[in-house]
Enzyme design. Structure first.
Site, PDB file in Angstrom:
ATOM      1  CG  HIS A  14      -0.396   0.517   2.462  1.00 36.15           C
ATOM      2  ND1 HIS A  14      -1.120   1.232   3.376  1.00 36.15           N
ATOM      3  CD2 HIS A  14       0.859   0.422   2.987  1.00 36.15           C
ATOM      4  CE1 HIS A  14      -0.355   1.541   4.408  1.00 36.15           C
ATOM      5  NE2 HIS A  14       0.841   1.071   4.201  1.00 36.15           N
ATOM      6  CB  CYS A  33       2.944   4.392   5.351  1.00 37.56           C
ATOM      7  SG  CYS A  33       2.908   2.889   6.363  1.00 37.56           S
ATOM      8  CG  HIS A  39       5.414   0.432   2.290  1.00 36.37           C
ATOM      9  ND1 HIS A  39       4.741   1.549   1.874  1.00 36.37           N
ATOM     10  CD2 HIS A  39       4.831   0.061   3.453  1.00 36.37           C
ATOM     11  CE1 HIS A  39       3.809   1.854   2.764  1.00 36.37           C
ATOM     12  NE2 HIS A  39       3.831   0.963   3.734  1.00 36.37           N
ATOM     13  CG  HIS A  41       2.555  -2.876   6.336  1.00 40.46           C
ATOM     14  ND1 HIS A  41       3.502  -2.420   7.228  1.00 40.46           N
ATOM     15  CD2 HIS A  41       2.125  -1.783   5.659  1.00 40.46           C
ATOM     16  CE1 HIS A  41       3.620  -1.107   7.090  1.00 40.46           C
ATOM     17  NE2 HIS A  41       2.802  -0.692   6.147  1.00 40.46           N
ATOM     18  CG  ASP A  79      -2.336 -13.315   0.957  1.00 36.05           C
ATOM     19  OD1 ASP A  79      -1.466 -12.644   1.556  1.00 36.05           O
ATOM     20  OD2 ASP A  79      -2.161 -14.507   0.634  1.00 36.05           O
ATOM     21  CG  HIS A  80       0.631 -12.639  -2.190  1.00 35.81           C
ATOM     22  ND1 HIS A  80       0.302 -13.278  -1.011  1.00 35.81           N
ATOM     23  CD2 HIS A  80       1.912 -12.969  -2.440  1.00 35.81           C
ATOM     24  CE1 HIS A  80       1.334 -13.965  -0.587  1.00 35.81           C
ATOM     25  NE2 HIS A  80       2.342 -13.793  -1.429  1.00 35.81           N
ATOM     26  CD  GLU A 126       0.457  -0.243   8.744  1.00 31.46           C
ATOM     27  OE1 GLU A 126      -0.282   0.179   7.855  1.00 31.46           O
ATOM     28  OE2 GLU A 126       1.145   0.499   9.470  1.00 31.46           O
TER      29      GLU A 126
HETATM   30 NI    NI Z   1       2.556   1.151   5.383  1.00 33.78          NI
END
Ligand code: NI
Length: 139
Positions: A14, A33, A39, A41, A79-80, A126
């Site tokens: 995200h 972020c 990037h 998480h 997911d992914h 997160e």
């Molecule tokens: Ni982030």
């Protein structure tokens, strides 16, 4: 009434940013972020439901059913994936942990009720140090 929790995990990319701000302004506000090239998480999701114990079974509901529902409604969509770009229920949403937790609640509330229990809370981690909890309150 008793509360049971199922944990599921997903990883996703995200970026937190406002389009009207420069990269530097976004970095100053959102830190790592805001990285322009995204990037990821490793999220942990805890879904807590409440209900009465079925006296014949000794449990509130089959956690396998809860797991399957969470996977179908949430995990397979996140997911992914890139939370900013790939997820229908996060369209035009700032992908903060807060907003993602609320969106997950909205995906789960009705289908969980259809299983005969009530959604009590969504906890979304997160990082191992930062997490959000949402209990359906609108203010
Ligand atoms: Ni982030």
């Amino acid at each position: 009434m008793i509360y049971i929790t199922r944990r599921e995990r997903f990883n996703a990319a995200h970026r937190l940013f406002r389009t009207e701000w420069s990269d530097q302004e976004n970095k100053d506000m959102f830190g790592g972020c805001a990285n322009p090239n995204w990037h990821g998480h490793n999220y942990e999701l805890f879904v807590t439901v409440k209900g009465k114990i079925n006296p014949q079974l000794g449990y509130v509901m089959n956690l396998k059913d809860l797991s399957s529902l969470i996977k179908a409604k949430v995990i397979e969509k996140l997911d992914h994936k890139n939370l900013n770009l790939d997820v229908d229920f996060l369209k035009d949403v700032m992908t903060s942990t807060e907003n993602v937790a609320i969106a997950i609640w909205q995906q789960l509330e009705t289908p969980i009720r259809e299983l005969g229990v009530e959604l009590h809370g969504v906890k979304l981690m997160e990082t191992e140090n930062n997490f959000v909890e949402y209990f359906g309150e609108t203010n």
